[in-house]
Design a protein around this motif. Sequence first.
Motif, PDB file in Angstrom:
ATOM      1  N   LEU A 226      93.833  41.850  47.857  1.00  0.00           N
ATOM      2  CA  LEU A 226      92.967  43.143  47.666  1.00  0.00           C
ATOM      3  C   LEU A 226      93.137  43.592  49.234  1.00  0.00           C
ATOM      4  CD1 LEU A 226      91.090  44.112  45.547  1.00  0.00           C
ATOM      5  CD2 LEU A 226      89.294  42.785  46.693  1.00  0.00           C
TER       6      LEU A 226
ATOM      7  N   PRO B 125      95.364  43.758  51.487  1.00  0.00           N
ATOM      8  CA  PRO B 125      96.557  44.555  51.762  1.00  0.00           C
ATOM      9  C   PRO B 125      96.501  45.972  51.269  1.00  0.00           C
ATOM     10  CG  PRO B 125      97.333  42.446  50.884  1.00  0.00           C
ATOM     11  CD  PRO B 125      95.856  42.534  50.917  1.00  0.00           C
ATOM     12  N   PHE B 126      95.757  46.275  50.087  1.00  0.00           N
ATOM     13  CA  PHE B 126      95.401  47.591  49.600  1.00  0.00           C
ATOM     14  C   PHE B 126      94.531  48.367  50.544  1.00  0.00           C
ATOM     15  CE2 PHE B 126      96.721  45.980  45.695  1.00  0.00           C
ATOM     16  CZ  PHE B 126      97.729  46.640  45.435  1.00  0.00           C
TER      17      PHE B 126
ATOM     18  N   PHE C 281      94.864  48.108  53.569  1.00  0.00           N
ATOM     19  CA  PHE C 281      95.734  48.494  54.695  1.00  0.00           C
ATOM     20  C   PHE C 281      96.553  49.605  54.454  1.00  0.00           C
ATOM     21  CE2 PHE C 281      94.747  44.272  56.606  1.00  0.00           C
ATOM     22  CZ  PHE C 281      94.612  44.702  58.015  1.00  0.00           C
ATOM     23  N   VAL C 282      97.036  49.669  53.145  1.00  0.00           N
ATOM     24  CA  VAL C 282      97.765  50.878  52.627  1.00  0.00           C
ATOM     25  C   VAL C 282      96.978  52.040  52.686  1.00  0.00           C
ATOM     26  CG1 VAL C 282      99.160  51.823  50.566  1.00  0.00           C
ATOM     27  CG2 VAL C 282      99.187  49.351  51.020  1.00  0.00           C
TER      28      VAL C 282
ATOM     29  N   ILE D  14      96.414  53.404  56.370  1.00  0.00           N
ATOM     30  CA  ILE D  14      97.581  53.977  56.810  1.00  0.00           C
ATOM     31  C   ILE D  14      98.080  54.998  56.369  1.00  0.00           C
ATOM     32  CG2 ILE D  14     100.128  53.589  57.329  1.00  0.00           C
ATOM     33  CD1 ILE D  14      99.344  50.548  57.595  1.00  0.00           C
TER      34      ILE D  14
ATOM     35  N   TYR E  64     103.012  54.441  63.256  1.00  0.00           N
ATOM     36  CA  TYR E  64     102.010  55.237  62.839  1.00  0.00           C
ATOM     37  C   TYR E  64     100.855  55.190  63.843  1.00  0.00           C
ATOM     38  CZ  TYR E  64     100.269  50.787  61.377  1.00  0.00           C
ATOM     39  OH  TYR E  64      99.785  49.495  61.230  1.00  0.00           O
TER      40      TYR E  64
ATOM     41  N   LEU F 165     110.046  55.890  47.378  1.00  0.00           N
ATOM     42  CA  LEU F 165     109.029  55.280  48.343  1.00  0.00           C
ATOM     43  C   LEU F 165     109.779  54.399  49.236  1.00  0.00           C
ATOM     44  CD1 LEU F 165     105.784  53.960  46.396  1.00  0.00           C
ATOM     45  CD2 LEU F 165     106.994  52.706  48.419  1.00  0.00           C
TER      46      LEU F 165
ATOM     47  N   PHE G  97     110.332  54.559  53.440  1.00  0.00           N
ATOM     48  CA  PHE G  97     109.812  53.363  54.095  1.00  0.00           C
ATOM     49  C   PHE G  97     110.853  52.947  54.970  1.00  0.00           C
ATOM     50  CE2 PHE G  97     108.236  49.452  55.084  1.00  0.00           C
ATOM     51  CZ  PHE G  97     106.612  49.710  55.278  1.00  0.00           C
TER      52      PHE G  97
ATOM     53  N   TRP H 255     105.880  55.542  57.499  1.00  0.00           N
ATOM     54  CA  TRP H 255     105.220  54.741  56.763  1.00  0.00           C
ATOM     55  C   TRP H 255     103.662  55.436  56.298  1.00  0.00           C
ATOM     56  CZ3 TRP H 255     104.738  49.175  59.466  1.00  0.00           C
ATOM     57  CH2 TRP H 255     106.054  48.489  59.435  1.00  0.00           C
TER      58      TRP H 255
ATOM     59  N   ALA I 138     104.589  56.954  52.803  1.00  0.00           N
ATOM     60  CA  ALA I 138     105.143  55.941  51.979  1.00  0.00           C
ATOM     61  C   ALA I 138     103.908  55.426  51.419  1.00  0.00           C
ATOM     62  CB  ALA I 138     106.044  54.965  52.458  1.00  0.00           C
ATOM     63  N   SER I 139     102.884  55.035  52.431  1.00  0.00           N
ATOM     64  CA  SER I 139     101.768  54.447  51.745  1.00  0.00           C
ATOM     65  C   SER I 139     100.749  55.459  50.867  1.00  0.00           C
ATOM     66  CB  SER I 139     100.775  54.254  53.151  1.00  0.00           C
ATOM     67  OG  SER I 139     101.602  53.429  53.894  1.00  0.00           O
TER      68      SER I 139
ATOM     69  N   ALA J 225     102.322  55.369  47.540  1.00  0.00           N
ATOM     70  CA  ALA J 225     102.055  54.188  46.890  1.00  0.00           C
ATOM     71  C   ALA J 225     100.826  54.365  46.190  1.00  0.00           C
ATOM     72  CB  ALA J 225     102.071  53.020  47.694  1.00  0.00           C
TER      73      ALA J 225
ATOM     74  N   LEU K  22      99.758  54.372  42.369  1.00  0.00           N
ATOM     75  CA  LEU K  22      98.588  53.419  41.838  1.00  0.00           C
ATOM     76  C   LEU K  22      97.846  54.129  41.112  1.00  0.00           C
ATOM     77  CD1 LEU K  22      98.165  50.356  42.200  1.00  0.00           C
ATOM     78  CD2 LEU K  22      96.634  50.784  43.833  1.00  0.00           C
TER      79      LEU K  22
END
Lengths: 270, 303
Positions: free
Chosen positions: B27, B29-30, B32-33, B36, B48, B261, B265, B271, B274-275, B278, B282
Amino acid sequence: MRKASRLSRFNIASLALGLAFLYLPILILVIYSFNASRLVTVWGGWSLRWYHEFFNDRAMIEASWMSLRVAVTSATIATLIGTLAAVALSRGERFRGRTLFSGMLYAPLVMPEVISGLSLLLLFVALNAERGFWTVTIAHTTLTMCFVAVVVQSRLGSFDRSLEEAAMDLGCDPVRAFLSVTLPLIAPAIVAGWMLAFTLSLDDLVIASFTTGPGSATLPIRIYSEVRLGVKPEINAICTLVIGLIAVVIVIASLASKLSSSQGESAAPL
Amino acid sequence: MSARRIFARPARIAAIAPYVWMVLFFLVPFGFVLKISLSQTAIAQPPYEPVFDLTAGWTAIRAAFAALSLDNFKLIASDDLYVFAYLRSLTVAMTATALLLLIGYPIAYGMARLPKRWQAVAMVLVIVPFWTSFLIRIYAWINILQHDGLLNRILLALHLVSQPVVWLSTDTAMYIGIVYSYLPFMILPLYATLAKMEPALEEAASDLGAPPWQVFWLVTFPLSLPGVGAGVLLCFIPIVGEFVIPDLLAGSDSLMIGQTLWLEFFTNKDWPVASSAAIVLLVVLLLPLLLYERLQRRQLEER
């Protein structure tokens, strides 16, 4: 009264063609790994030449060793935590955040790997964690524990819960009832879960590429970079060795599930 | 107190470790995505501008919120490269899933009609390739499909073609690779529902005079819909984000979103973009993901 025939010629043909489609490419690859010729497609007689090349290729050996260590470590952690998750989901009455919990457990099963890999890498970068063995291991554990949880949970769902309750009525505390009654009964599923986690980790390229650091490539990363440069006969030999290793793992897993079916329970789904 | 009640508490304790693990490594990590994806690109390490600096205190966080930018998302929406990549991913996933259903259904159907003993054998035979590394399986196809590979040799020997056909780096090769890799994911859920089906229903339909195609279309297929749904979702969702198969087997003229992607990356080192890509991916997949989750829960409850 006319009975609908159970197995038609069409059924047999589609099954045979399907299985041929699944197995022929692998079979061809294994045969060509013993090819003496440098050209991958020209048959030059049987030889173990490419296996020799592999065992003299330091980078490949190191990558294989790294892959094996990651697979064993992450499969073990994933089995421990995944089993706990399965127990919590099938034994726990409602607890707060249960929906979120099961959602988090199922999402990685279908989530595209690029997303999981990218998000974990960004976490590791933000935490300033040095990337290498442990970051790959953590990433693989996160992915594979979900598979372990599903396998173990389906096993927990299929056995008679009154056995546990009987043990507790006879004075066992819940933890002891679990350890001495439940655990032996679900052991085959746990073994199968470990095997599945092990092969998934051994196989993973995308997540490992995102989460590993310089100098600690896993075997799939190495194979991938070689394959991109063109077909090399040495890769056939490595692939055959990996297939052989996985075949051994499958035999052990199927023995484990045979053990479980001889105990009168239906076998684990995997 | 019933035994059931006592058991609830240890189960909750059992949940702690996996819960904490999934929050930390799935959870968070998302978060952070997302963070960023809202920040600016910088030529530095990490590449970044940091958005949140928790050490700087509350005012700094407020200022950081004000500095959040949606530029990356605007860039993706206006860049043909990205729009085409998403469209291509969806088209490829839909085509491949349809092919998988067409090929997988007869195989699952044949399996379900085998005698019980043989069903178990057939299931193991279908699962075994799934345990074999998918990279190896794709590589096996490169062996077969390359210019002087086995397929061209056979075609030439049979005089079906006069010159080697280009298979590698085409969409055909990519579809072969995808269908090959995902076939077990389609067969297994189909087989699970078909094997549970009561054969008496089909027999009754044919006793009442329905020709075989009608038996199949009016009885068997509708009853197998849960399996069809599970198989379709199980294949469709990961194929949309597929990276390795199109990278190794398809041509490089049009990329899928997973490849785009990856390039953004690792090659462009952008980044933030790319984020954002992503996150958009999603969001595109959220509906099928939720459908899958519901289906999964219903099947568990039925058990």
